[in-house]
Design a protein around this motif. Structure first.
Motif, PDB file in Angstrom:
ATOM      1  N   SER A 186      81.669 -78.199 -96.583  1.00 51.08           N
ATOM      2  CA  SER A 186      81.689 -76.740 -96.745  1.00 51.08           C
ATOM      3  C   SER A 186      80.295 -76.160 -96.803  1.00 51.08           C
ATOM      4  CB  SER A 186      82.471 -76.358 -97.994  1.00 51.08           C
ATOM      5  OG  SER A 186      81.946 -76.972 -99.141  1.00 51.08           O
ATOM      6  N   ALA A 244      87.285 -67.666-108.765  1.00 52.51           N
ATOM      7  CA  ALA A 244      86.890 -68.567-107.679  1.00 52.51           C
ATOM      8  C   ALA A 244      86.948 -70.032-108.115  1.00 52.51           C
ATOM      9  CB  ALA A 244      85.478 -68.231-107.223  1.00 52.51           C
ATOM     10  N   LEU A 247      97.385 -65.107 -99.690  1.00 48.59           N
ATOM     11  CA  LEU A 247      96.053 -64.819-100.223  1.00 48.59           C
ATOM     12  C   LEU A 247      94.969 -64.991 -99.158  1.00 48.59           C
ATOM     13  CD1 LEU A 247      96.321 -66.529-103.745  1.00 48.59           C
ATOM     14  CD2 LEU A 247      96.757 -64.132-103.122  1.00 48.59           C
ATOM     15  N   CYS A 248      95.362 -65.471 -97.987  1.00 48.68           N
ATOM     16  CA  CYS A 248      94.473 -65.621 -96.829  1.00 48.68           C
ATOM     17  C   CYS A 248      93.249 -66.471 -97.111  1.00 48.68           C
ATOM     18  CB  CYS A 248      94.064 -64.249 -96.291  1.00 48.68           C
ATOM     19  SG  CYS A 248      95.455 -63.259 -95.753  1.00 48.68           S
ATOM     20  N   ASP A 249      93.393 -67.498 -97.925  1.00 49.24           N
ATOM     21  CA  ASP A 249      92.293 -68.409 -98.185  1.00 49.24           C
ATOM     22  C   ASP A 249      92.512 -69.666 -97.355  1.00 49.24           C
ATOM     23  OD1 ASP A 249      90.803 -70.660 -99.264  1.00 49.24           O
ATOM     24  OD2 ASP A 249      90.257 -69.320-100.902  1.00 49.24           O
ATOM     25  N   THR A 250      91.695 -69.827 -96.343  1.00 48.50           N
ATOM     26  CA  THR A 250      91.827 -71.002 -95.480  1.00 48.50           C
ATOM     27  C   THR A 250      90.701 -71.999 -95.697  1.00 48.50           C
ATOM     28  OG1 THR A 250      90.615 -69.870 -93.720  1.00 48.50           O
ATOM     29  CG2 THR A 250      93.034 -69.692 -93.687  1.00 48.50           C
ATOM     30  N   THR A 251      89.797 -71.704 -96.624  1.00 48.18           N
ATOM     31  CA  THR A 251      88.625 -72.565 -96.781  1.00 48.18           C
ATOM     32  C   THR A 251      88.608 -73.405 -98.056  1.00 48.18           C
ATOM     33  OG1 THR A 251      87.382 -70.742 -97.770  1.00 48.18           O
ATOM     34  CG2 THR A 251      87.178 -71.048 -95.389  1.00 48.18           C
ATOM     35  N   THR A 252      89.203 -72.940 -99.137  1.00 47.05           N
ATOM     36  CA  THR A 252      89.175 -73.712-100.378  1.00 47.05           C
ATOM     37  C   THR A 252      90.007 -74.976-100.206  1.00 47.05           C
ATOM     38  OG1 THR A 252      88.967 -71.686-101.682  1.00 47.05           O
ATOM     39  CG2 THR A 252      89.656 -73.678-102.858  1.00 47.05           C
ATOM     40  N   SER A 285      93.973 -66.464-107.583  1.00 49.70           N
ATOM     41  CA  SER A 285      93.695 -65.118-107.078  1.00 49.70           C
ATOM     42  C   SER A 285      92.776 -64.323-107.994  1.00 49.70           C
ATOM     43  CB  SER A 285      95.000 -64.355-106.826  1.00 49.70           C
ATOM     44  OG  SER A 285      95.733 -64.217-108.021  1.00 49.70           O
ATOM     45  N   MET A 303      98.851 -69.594-101.085  1.00 52.89           N
ATOM     46  CA  MET A 303      97.388 -69.446-101.124  1.00 52.89           C
ATOM     47  C   MET A 303      96.817 -69.292 -99.724  1.00 52.89           C
ATOM     48  SD  MET A 303      96.444 -72.302-103.981  1.00 52.89           S
ATOM     49  CE  MET A 303      96.864 -72.088-105.710  1.00 52.89           C
ATOM     50  N   ARG A 304      97.326 -70.058 -98.790  1.00 56.87           N
ATOM     51  CA  ARG A 304      96.833 -70.005 -97.414  1.00 56.87           C
ATOM     52  C   ARG A 304      97.285 -68.743 -96.683  1.00 56.87           C
ATOM     53  NH1 ARG A 304      92.985 -73.293 -98.488  1.00 56.87           N
ATOM     54  NH2 ARG A 304      93.334 -75.507 -98.150  1.00 56.87           N
TER      55      ARG A 304
END
Length: 136
Positions: free
Chosen positions: A136, A59, A85-90, A56, A81-82
């Motif tokens: 990506s 990057a 933290l709303c990260d669906t791409t890493t 968080s 994390m998903r």
């Protein structure tokens, strides 16, 4: 004479940054050395909570997440994390010594993008990372 093709980590302006999460010091030392040799920049977390804190605050291009750890396991950290933290791409890749079929399914259910069995096949892991980066 032609130069050998370079990997994505070597081609990019700056090295890809990987968050390596594991509670075992020997595993961390070996993995950090291998990933550095492959051309990646490596940050280390020793449990799921440390992984969330680092994830968080800076990057990362990918996360290599052990499953069984103290404080917070890899499944819980990945879900956090998903979802939180709303990260669906890493890309998050599970790395575990547990039963492959069970962990691969559970990894997917917790938002992970792949699974690598310990002891790690470094060629397979590198190919998996490069394929993920190419998408990506």
């Amino acid at each position: 004479m032609t130069a050998a093709p370079q990997s994505s980590a070597e081609e990019s302006a700056s090295p890809r940054r990987v968050l390596l999460v594991d509670d075992n010091e020997a595993n961390l030392m070996v993995a950090e050395a291998q990933l550095t040799f492959m051309g990646y920049e490596v940050d280390i977390a020793r449990n799921g909570q440390q992984a969330i804190d680092q994830f968080s605050s800076s990057a990362h291009d990918a996360v290599l997440m052990d499953i069984q750890m103290p404080v917070m396991d890899g499944f819980e950290a990945s879900s956090h994390m998903r979802e939180v933290l709303c990260d669906t791409t890493t890309p998050i890749i599970a790395v575990s010594a547990g039963a492959a079929a069970v962990n691969a399914t559970a990894a997917e259910e917790h938002g992970m993008n792949g699974f690598v069995q310990k002891p790690v096949d470094w060629g397979l892991l590198r190919a998996m990372l490069e394929e993920t980066f190419d998408q990506s």
